[in-house]
Design an enzyme around this catalytic site. Structure first.
Site, short mmCIF file in Angstrom:
data_model
loop_
_atom_site.label_atom_id
_atom_site.label_comp_id
_atom_site.label_asym_id
_atom_site.label_seq_id
_atom_site.Cartn_x
_atom_site.Cartn_y
_atom_site.Cartn_z
N LYS A 57 0.85 -1.21 0.00
CA LYS A 57 0.00 0.00 0.00
C LYS A 57 0.88 1.25 0.00
O LYS A 57 0.63 2.21 -0.73
CB LYS A 57 -0.94 -0.01 1.22
CG LYS A 57 -2.07 -1.03 1.08
CD LYS A 57 -2.83 -1.31 2.38
CE LYS A 57 -3.85 -2.42 2.14
NZ LYS A 57 -4.56 -2.89 3.32
N GLN A 101 -4.51 -1.45 9.48
CA GLN A 101 -4.48 -2.80 8.92
C GLN A 101 -5.06 -3.81 9.91
O GLN A 101 -4.71 -3.83 11.08
CB GLN A 101 -3.02 -3.17 8.56
CG GLN A 101 -2.87 -4.48 7.82
CD GLN A 101 -3.52 -4.50 6.44
OE1 GLN A 101 -3.63 -3.47 5.78
NE2 GLN A 101 -3.97 -5.66 6.01
N ASP A 124 -11.31 2.87 4.03
CA ASP A 124 -11.54 1.42 4.02
C ASP A 124 -13.05 1.10 3.95
O ASP A 124 -13.43 -0.03 3.67
CB ASP A 124 -11.01 0.82 5.33
CG ASP A 124 -9.80 -0.07 5.11
OD1 ASP A 124 -9.65 -0.60 4.01
OD2 ASP A 124 -9.02 -0.24 6.07
N1 GUN Z 1 -7.00 -6.83 6.24
C1 GUN Z 1 -7.35 -7.57 5.17
N2 GUN Z 1 -7.96 -6.82 4.22
C2 GUN Z 1 -7.98 -5.55 4.70
C3 GUN Z 1 -8.46 -4.32 4.17
O1 GUN Z 1 -9.02 -4.23 3.07
N3 GUN Z 1 -8.27 -3.24 4.99
C4 GUN Z 1 -7.70 -3.32 6.21
N4 GUN Z 1 -7.59 -2.20 6.92
N5 GUN Z 1 -7.25 -4.45 6.73
C5 GUN Z 1 -7.38 -5.55 5.96
#
Ligand code: GUN
Length: 304
Positions: A57, A101, A124
């Site tokens: 990311k 995350q 998100d």
């Molecule tokens: N963990 C797995 N997929 C995601 C996601 O799309 N966003 C976040 N913040 N954590 C994750």
């Protein structure tokens, strides 16, 4: 009977790149107004899969010219400390989007943390306000993996409108928001949606009815060829590491779909890796740019 051609491979990186090209134009237009989109990426602990996602990311932010604010906290970090950081990020005008995350260490209440993020920065789409707006059909930040699945379908010529879409998996991150988006009126919606899960009886009888089958159950190679209708479009959201003695690392990544046999039956299919993954990150970037655009439109001046 003539031999059936194997399914078309729907390439995540190719579709993602076309969206990133559009984002570069939007980012350049914002730069002219003195706005640089900013994304705060918060990682707590050192879960290896989360570390890989977070690195990816941050790297994509760099490639696109989005400012990335990294916050790596130890696994022992308290919930209070994390909530304190989120309050600071909520107040920081350089930060348009906040991503924490998941999963978080067990001693931290994930929902309390998500609830603390300003919905205007919830790129998100996990905040209850975002989820509620999604269900109501109001504009909001769409969760990145479901939005990525829908963009993959649309941009590969498989509009879900009028189709029977079967989703296997009912998580808050994928299954539930994906069902809401697909049943919505408007672009990427208008599908007839069935959601299956671990308690579904006669699962194969339902998945076999799918024009579009989306696997998001988190079980390696769970979807077998006998569960798929001839000519279905198959989207594989799963990322699972399994043992493979032929690999130097001793492991390899597979999805939730038994790829090779299913490929022989489907019309189109996403591979793992190289399918949904790059789309998730791209939709996160798209939401961050949108968040920056909204704040710029609101204040009419520089945000940094
Ligand atoms: N963990 C797995 N997929 C995601 C996601 O799309 N966003 C976040 N913040 N954590 C994750």
């Amino acid at each position: 009977m003539p031999a059936k051609r194997p399914a078309k491979i729907i390439s995540g990186p190719v579709v993602a790149e076309s969206i990133r090209a559009e984002l570069r134009d939007e980012i350049a237009a914002l730069a002219k107004k003195g706005i640089q989109p900013g994304l705060a990426v918060v990682l707590v602990g050192s879960d290896p899969a989360s570390e890989v996602y977070v690195r990816s990311k941050r790297k994509t932010c760099e490639e696109l010219g989005i400012a990335s604010f990294s916050h790596d906290l130890p696994a022992t970090c308290t919930e209070r400390k994390l909530l304190g950081l989120i309050a600071k990020l909520n107040a920081d005008a350089r930060v348009h989007g906040i991503l924490v995350q998941m999963p978080l260490p067990k001693h931290i209440d994930e929902q309390r943390v998500l609830n603390a993020i300003d919905p205007a920065k919830d790129v998100d789409g996990f905040h209850p306000v975002s989820v509620g707006k999604l269900l109501n059909g109001e504009p909001t930040f769409a969760s990145c993996t479901p939005a990525g699945c829908i963009e993959l379908l649309l941009r590969s010529g498989y509009d879900p409108a009028g189709k029977h879409v079967v989703i296997v998996g009912r998580s808050n991150i994928v299954g539930k928001p994906l069902a809401a988006m697909l049943m919505q009126k408007g672009r990427g919606g208008n599908a007839t949606v069935t959601v299956c899960h671990s308690r579904t009886k006669n699962l194969a009888a339902i998945t076999k009815q799918a024009d579009i089958l989306i696997a998001a159950i988190g079980v390696p190679q769970f979807i077998k060829a006998r569960m798929v209708k001839d000519g279905a479009v198959v989207i594989d959201v799963g990322v699972n590491r399994i043992a493979d003695a032929t690999k130097k690392s001793g492991t390899r990544l597979v999805g939730d779909v038994d790829f090779e046999p299913v490929r022989k039956k489907a019309k189109a299919i996403t591979p793992v890796p190289g399918g949904v993954g790059p789309m998730t990150i791209t939709m996160l970037m798209k939401n961050t740019v949108e968040a920056a655009r909204r704040t710029g439109a609101k204040s009419g001046k520089k945000t940094a």
